[in-house]
Design an enzyme around this catalytic site. Structure first.
Site, mmCIF file in Angstrom:
data_model
loop_
_atom_site.group_PDB
_atom_site.id
_atom_site.type_symbol
_atom_site.label_atom_id
_atom_site.label_comp_id
_atom_site.label_asym_id
_atom_site.label_seq_id
_atom_site.Cartn_x
_atom_site.Cartn_y
_atom_site.Cartn_z
ATOM 1 N N LYS A 1 0.842 -1.201 0.000
ATOM 2 C CA LYS A 1 0.000 0.000 0.000
ATOM 3 C C LYS A 1 0.885 1.263 0.000
ATOM 4 O O LYS A 1 2.103 1.185 0.224
ATOM 5 C CB LYS A 1 -0.933 -0.047 1.209
ATOM 6 C CG LYS A 1 -1.909 -1.246 1.151
ATOM 7 C CD LYS A 1 -2.903 -1.242 2.311
ATOM 8 C CE LYS A 1 -3.830 -2.440 2.231
ATOM 9 N NZ LYS A 1 -4.887 -2.417 3.286
ATOM 10 N N TYR B 1 -11.928 -2.635 -3.866
ATOM 11 C CA TYR B 1 -12.484 -2.739 -2.506
ATOM 12 C C TYR B 1 -14.023 -2.716 -2.500
ATOM 13 O O TYR B 1 -14.624 -2.358 -1.485
ATOM 14 C CB TYR B 1 -11.934 -1.608 -1.634
ATOM 15 C CG TYR B 1 -10.568 -1.902 -1.039
ATOM 16 C CD1 TYR B 1 -10.328 -3.063 -0.300
ATOM 17 C CD2 TYR B 1 -9.508 -1.011 -1.192
ATOM 18 C CE1 TYR B 1 -9.080 -3.333 0.251
ATOM 19 C CE2 TYR B 1 -8.255 -1.269 -0.636
ATOM 20 C CZ TYR B 1 -8.050 -2.439 0.085
ATOM 21 O OH TYR B 1 -6.815 -2.712 0.646
ATOM 22 N N PHE C 1 -15.748 3.132 6.748
ATOM 23 C CA PHE C 1 -14.385 3.549 6.438
ATOM 24 C C PHE C 1 -14.086 3.538 4.935
ATOM 25 O O PHE C 1 -12.946 3.784 4.519
ATOM 26 C CB PHE C 1 -13.371 2.662 7.172
ATOM 27 C CG PHE C 1 -13.503 1.186 6.891
ATOM 28 C CD1 PHE C 1 -12.965 0.617 5.752
ATOM 29 C CD2 PHE C 1 -14.172 0.355 7.791
ATOM 30 C CE1 PHE C 1 -13.088 -0.742 5.495
ATOM 31 C CE2 PHE C 1 -14.304 -1.011 7.543
ATOM 32 C CZ PHE C 1 -13.753 -1.549 6.389
ATOM 33 N N THR D 1 -5.520 -7.857 10.260
ATOM 34 C CA THR D 1 -5.834 -6.568 9.638
ATOM 35 C C THR D 1 -5.330 -5.386 10.468
ATOM 36 O O THR D 1 -4.769 -4.433 9.932
ATOM 37 C CB THR D 1 -7.359 -6.446 9.431
ATOM 38 O OG1 THR D 1 -7.790 -7.567 8.673
ATOM 39 C CG2 THR D 1 -7.720 -5.165 8.697
ATOM 40 N N ARG E 1 2.580 -6.935 8.994
ATOM 41 C CA ARG E 1 1.843 -5.874 9.697
ATOM 42 C C ARG E 1 2.293 -5.755 11.146
ATOM 43 O O ARG E 1 2.380 -4.644 11.693
ATOM 44 C CB ARG E 1 0.342 -6.147 9.608
ATOM 45 C CG ARG E 1 -0.228 -5.868 8.208
ATOM 46 C CD ARG E 1 -1.597 -6.479 8.043
ATOM 47 N NE ARG E 1 -2.283 -6.037 6.828
ATOM 48 C CZ ARG E 1 -3.390 -6.590 6.371
ATOM 49 N NH1 ARG E 1 -3.934 -7.616 7.011
ATOM 50 N NH2 ARG E 1 -3.967 -6.145 5.274
ATOM 51 N N ASN F 1 -2.039 -0.235 6.873
ATOM 52 C CA ASN F 1 -1.506 -1.523 7.320
ATOM 53 C C ASN F 1 -0.598 -2.194 6.286
ATOM 54 O O ASN F 1 -0.521 -3.418 6.221
ATOM 55 C CB ASN F 1 -2.630 -2.438 7.797
ATOM 56 C CG ASN F 1 -3.681 -2.681 6.724
ATOM 57 O OD1 ASN F 1 -3.517 -2.269 5.590
ATOM 58 N ND2 ASN F 1 -4.756 -3.365 7.089
ATOM 59 N N HIS G 1 -1.827 -5.430 1.187
ATOM 60 C CA HIS G 1 -3.098 -6.112 0.914
ATOM 61 C C HIS G 1 -2.795 -7.495 0.363
ATOM 62 O O HIS G 1 -1.853 -7.666 -0.396
ATOM 63 C CB HIS G 1 -3.921 -5.348 -0.140
ATOM 64 C CG HIS G 1 -4.978 -6.215 -0.768
ATOM 65 N ND1 HIS G 1 -6.196 -6.429 -0.175
ATOM 66 C CD2 HIS G 1 -4.965 -6.985 -1.884
ATOM 67 C CE1 HIS G 1 -6.902 -7.270 -0.932
ATOM 68 N NE2 HIS G 1 -6.167 -7.619 -1.980
ATOM 69 N N GLU H 1 -9.043 -10.070 -8.393
ATOM 70 C CA GLU H 1 -8.090 -8.971 -8.185
ATOM 71 C C GLU H 1 -6.929 -9.025 -9.183
ATOM 72 O O GLU H 1 -6.486 -7.977 -9.678
ATOM 73 C CB GLU H 1 -7.583 -9.006 -6.734
ATOM 74 C CG GLU H 1 -8.706 -8.692 -5.752
ATOM 75 C CD GLU H 1 -8.371 -8.985 -4.293
ATOM 76 O OE1 GLU H 1 -7.222 -9.383 -4.002
ATOM 77 O OE2 GLU H 1 -9.265 -8.807 -3.444
HETATM 78 P P1 RTP Z 1 -6.896 -5.964 2.828
HETATM 79 O O1 RTP Z 1 -8.185 -6.284 2.095
HETATM 80 O O2 RTP Z 1 -6.432 -4.554 2.592
HETATM 81 O O3 RTP Z 1 -5.845 -6.994 2.519
HETATM 82 O O4 RTP Z 1 -7.114 -6.093 4.383
HETATM 83 P P2 RTP Z 1 -7.892 -7.233 5.171
HETATM 84 O O5 RTP Z 1 -8.417 -8.277 4.203
HETATM 85 O O6 RTP Z 1 -7.005 -7.699 6.259
HETATM 86 O O7 RTP Z 1 -9.086 -6.411 5.798
HETATM 87 P P3 RTP Z 1 -10.508 -6.046 5.183
HETATM 88 O O8 RTP Z 1 -11.540 -6.451 6.138
HETATM 89 O O9 RTP Z 1 -10.616 -6.570 3.763
HETATM 90 O O10 RTP Z 1 -10.465 -4.462 5.160
HETATM 91 C C1 RTP Z 1 -9.885 -3.761 4.081
HETATM 92 C C2 RTP Z 1 -9.066 -2.630 4.611
HETATM 93 O O11 RTP Z 1 -9.920 -1.643 5.168
HETATM 94 C C3 RTP Z 1 -9.253 -0.975 6.205
HETATM 95 N N1 RTP Z 1 -10.060 -0.985 7.403
HETATM 96 N N2 RTP Z 1 -10.254 0.080 8.110
HETATM 97 N N3 RTP Z 1 -11.115 1.907 10.045
HETATM 98 C C4 RTP Z 1 -11.434 0.631 10.169
HETATM 99 O O12 RTP Z 1 -12.068 0.200 11.097
HETATM 100 C C5 RTP Z 1 -11.018 -0.277 9.126
HETATM 101 N N4 RTP Z 1 -11.302 -1.572 9.042
HETATM 102 C C6 RTP Z 1 -10.683 -2.023 7.923
HETATM 103 C C7 RTP Z 1 -7.951 -1.673 6.469
HETATM 104 O O13 RTP Z 1 -6.893 -0.920 5.927
HETATM 105 C C8 RTP Z 1 -8.098 -2.994 5.740
HETATM 106 O O14 RTP Z 1 -6.865 -3.457 5.267
HETATM 107 MG MG MG Z 2 -9.558 -7.793 2.511
#
Ligand code: RTP
Ligand code: MG
Length: 147
Positions: free
Chosen positions: A9, A49, A57, A91, A102, A112, A115, A126
């Site tokens: 990122k 996304y 968010f 996450t 992370r 973080n 991705h 993707e």
């Molecule tokens: P990613 O898709 O980026 O690999 O991350 P992930 O699967 O671990 O998490 P995901 O649930 O898919 O969430 C996507 C991204 O959204 C941001 N996020 N912000 N502010 C918040 O509470 C919040 N929750 C999630 C994070 O940057 C996460 O990587």
């Molecule tokens: Mg994700």
């Protein structure tokens, strides 16, 4: 043989972590299939996304991921989708285990570092967003017999 989409990122690019992160996946024994430094348009970010578009968010997430270049990659290997997620850590970097990407490099959930696709369906979707078929390199590495 499985493939996954990984993306360093904008925070990871700004903090000079490309080499360190690529090195972790190389040393683990995965094979780099494609990579490029690219800046996401708002449209591409919203598509990538899309599953989060109703989340509070979402706006912040799109604005962050388009704020500077990302390093987009496709990696290949046995169980690479779930193993890459394990190597990335949870996450929220504040809760991610030390030794994970992370856990070692992040502090805030909104920034973080990396991705990674979370399922074979996500990986296929993707990879197709970011790379053309002819940009995906299929090749053998002799070291693969050792991993
Ligand atoms: P990613 O898709 O980026 O690999 O991350 P992930 O699967 O671990 O998490 P995901 O649930 O898919 O969430 C996507 C991204 O959204 C941001 N996020 N912000 N502010 C918040 O509470 C919040 N929750 C999630 C994070 O940057 C996460 O990587
Ligand atoms: Mg994700």
């Amino acid at each position: 043989m499985e493939r996954t989409y990984l993306m360093i990122k904008p925070d990871g690019v700004q903090r000079n972590l490309i080499g360190e992160i690529v090195s972790r996946f190389e040393k683990k024994g995965f094979t780099l299939v494609a990579a490029k430094l690219t800046t996401l348009s708002k449209e591409t970010a919203e598509t990538h996304y899309g599953e989060h578009k109703e989340r509070p968010f979402f706006g912040e997430l799109v604005s962050f991921i388009t704020s500077g270049p990302v390093f987009a990659m496709v990696w290949e290997g046995n169980n690479v989708i779930s193993t890459a997620r394990t190597m990335m850590g949870t996450t929220n970097p504040a809760e991610a285990a030390p030794g994970t990407i992370r856990g070692d490099y992040g502090v805030q959930v909104s920034m973080n570092v990396i991705h990674g696709s979370d399922s074979p369906e996500s990986a296929e979707r993707e990879i197709a967003i970011f790379f053309k078929e002819e940009e995906l390199n299929t090749y053998e590495k002799n070291v693969n017999k050792w991993v």
